[in-house]
Design a protein around this motif. Sequence first.
Motif, short mmCIF file in Angstrom:
data_model
loop_
_atom_site.label_atom_id
_atom_site.label_comp_id
_atom_site.label_asym_id
_atom_site.label_seq_id
_atom_site.Cartn_x
_atom_site.Cartn_y
_atom_site.Cartn_z
N ALA A 37 0.84 -1.20 0.00
CA ALA A 37 0.00 0.00 0.00
C ALA A 37 0.87 1.24 0.00
O ALA A 37 1.84 1.34 0.75
N ASP A 40 -2.85 4.98 3.14
CA ASP A 40 -3.74 4.30 4.08
C ASP A 40 -5.14 4.22 3.47
O ASP A 40 -5.57 5.12 2.74
N ALA A 41 -5.83 3.14 3.77
CA ALA A 41 -7.21 2.99 3.31
C ALA A 41 -8.07 4.04 4.00
O ALA A 41 -7.94 4.28 5.20
N TRP A 49 -11.06 -1.66 -2.80
CA TRP A 49 -9.79 -0.95 -2.79
C TRP A 49 -9.27 -0.86 -1.36
O TRP A 49 -8.09 -1.09 -1.10
N ARG A 50 -10.16 -0.52 -0.42
CA ARG A 50 -9.76 -0.42 0.99
C ARG A 50 -9.28 -1.76 1.50
O ARG A 50 -8.31 -1.84 2.26
N LEU A 53 -5.72 -2.38 0.22
CA LEU A 53 -4.76 -1.54 0.92
C LEU A 53 -4.54 -2.03 2.36
O LEU A 53 -3.41 -2.02 2.85
N CYS A 56 -2.16 -5.16 2.51
CA CYS A 56 -0.83 -5.03 1.91
C CYS A 56 0.02 -3.95 2.56
O CYS A 56 0.53 -3.05 1.88
N ILE A 91 -0.94 2.06 -4.74
CA ILE A 91 -0.10 0.93 -4.34
C ILE A 91 1.26 1.03 -5.03
O ILE A 91 1.40 1.69 -6.05
#
Length: 118
Positions: A37, A40-41, A49-50, A53, A56, A91
């Motif tokens: 990532a 941050d999500a 997507w969140r 993130l 990872c 990412i």
Amino acid sequence: MTDEPQRAGRRTRLYALTDGRTAAPHTVLTMDTTITAAVDAHDGLPSEWRAVLAMCPAPNGRAVAEIAARMRMRLTPMALLLGELADRGLIHHRPPLEGAETTNVHLLMRIRDNLARI
């Protein structure tokens, strides 16, 4: 907190997550590319997507194949989704280990054990 994404409600269609794109021409990802990532999500992003993130975190990240397995998504759509995230700068990705780096038996055993846990 677990690494598994929450499964509440219906899944968002892939074309909606990628604004209708069907290819990520700027980003080439293979199943063993490592994803980390870059941000941050946060709530402004789609839930998938969140989830990517969140699973990872830097510095280690996860392989594309592992992310696909954890998200219960086929590899090709996952590579497309990750390509979209990479193109947007959300990412980082790095190529798989070089041949000389994969001769470390202990590393290979850790990879095998981690994949067996999925």
